[in-house]
Design a protein around this motif. Structure first.
Motif, short mmCIF file in Angstrom:
data_model
loop_
_atom_site.label_atom_id
_atom_site.label_comp_id
_atom_site.label_asym_id
_atom_site.label_seq_id
_atom_site.Cartn_x
_atom_site.Cartn_y
_atom_site.Cartn_z
N ARG A 16 12.20 34.24 24.14
CA ARG A 16 12.77 33.12 24.44
C ARG A 16 13.44 32.91 25.85
O ARG A 16 13.23 31.96 26.55
N ASP A 17 13.92 34.24 26.11
CA ASP A 17 14.71 34.18 27.72
C ASP A 17 13.38 34.11 28.57
O ASP A 17 13.76 33.68 29.76
N ALA A 18 12.46 35.13 28.24
CA ALA A 18 11.39 34.88 29.17
C ALA A 18 10.78 33.46 29.58
O ALA A 18 10.58 33.11 30.54
N LEU A 19 10.62 32.68 28.27
CA LEU A 19 10.02 31.47 28.34
C LEU A 19 11.00 30.34 29.15
O LEU A 19 10.73 29.77 29.99
N PHE A 20 12.31 30.55 28.73
CA PHE A 20 13.53 29.82 29.70
C PHE A 20 13.51 29.92 30.92
O PHE A 20 13.41 29.04 31.75
N THR A 21 13.33 31.21 31.21
CA THR A 21 13.53 31.65 32.70
C THR A 21 12.41 31.05 33.55
O THR A 21 12.46 30.58 34.49
N ALA A 22 11.02 31.13 32.85
CA ALA A 22 9.98 30.70 33.49
C ALA A 22 10.04 29.09 33.60
O ALA A 22 9.83 28.72 34.72
N GLY A 23 10.50 28.57 32.77
CA GLY A 23 10.69 27.05 32.69
C GLY A 23 11.72 26.78 33.94
O GLY A 23 11.46 25.81 34.50
N TRP A 24 12.86 27.35 33.77
CA TRP A 24 14.04 27.18 34.43
C TRP A 24 13.61 27.13 36.34
O TRP A 24 13.62 26.62 37.15
#
Length: 179
Positions: free
Chosen positions: A7-15
């Motif tokens: 989740r952190d990797a996906l959120f970081t990528a999106g952000w």
């Protein structure tokens, strides 16, 4: 970016995709004519990354996050960053140095990645923060001699770095949800 938390990797990528779009947009304040198509392309790629990973985040919301138990500290960090950026821009505007606002905000963002790396347990975030901090400090003397706002050079620096880091985060997170 280099986290074990999907989740952190996906959120970081999106952000980072969203923020790349914002920085490429700010760079369009006063860029050389030849940069315009590249700034637009960077904004589009950032938007696609933001949307793609942004959709994947809620679909993986039940997966663990490094922020569990640390959300309050994350909120404090963000509040301090917003306050530092805002007060710095206010001071720059009062001193007639508004052209430095993009550089100042970028420096606040770059430095903010260092404690964020600890909160997210992500060494890649520290590398991005340290690299951007050094780059911005190296750029400062060059920007001093350049007329007009600092937004074009700073926006490209921030946008390109965040887009690259966002793509790395996506390369970490997306295979975890597909595999």
């Amino acid at each position: 970016m280099l986290t074990e938390f999907t989740r952190d990797a996906l959120f970081t990528a999106g952000w980072f995709g969203l923020m790349a779009m914002v920085w490429f947009g700010w760079a369009q304040e006063a860029p050389p004519r030849s940069w315009r198509v590249w700034l637009g392309a960077g904004s589009v790629v950032g938007t696609l990354l933001a949307v793609g990973c942004g959709v994947a985040v809620p679909m993986n919301w039940d997966s663990p996050s490094a922020l569990e138990g640390r959300y309050a500290w994350f909120g404090v960090l963000v509040a301090v960053d917003v306050l530092a950026a805002g007060v710095g821009c206010w001071v720059l505007a009062r001193r007639g140095a508004a052209r430095w606002m993009a550089w100042w905000v970028a420096l606040v963002v770059a430095v903010h990645f260092l404690p964020l790396a600890w909160l997210l347990e992500d060494a890649g975030m520290a590398l991005v923060g340290a690299g951007l901090t050094v780059a911005l400090l190296v750029l400062r003397p060059r920007l001093r001699d350049r007329p007009g706002p600092t937004s074009a050079v700073v926006g490209v620096t921030m946008g390109a770095t965040l887009l690259a880091a966002g793509l790395v985060a996506a390369a970490v997170g997306v295979p975890q949800i597909l595999g």
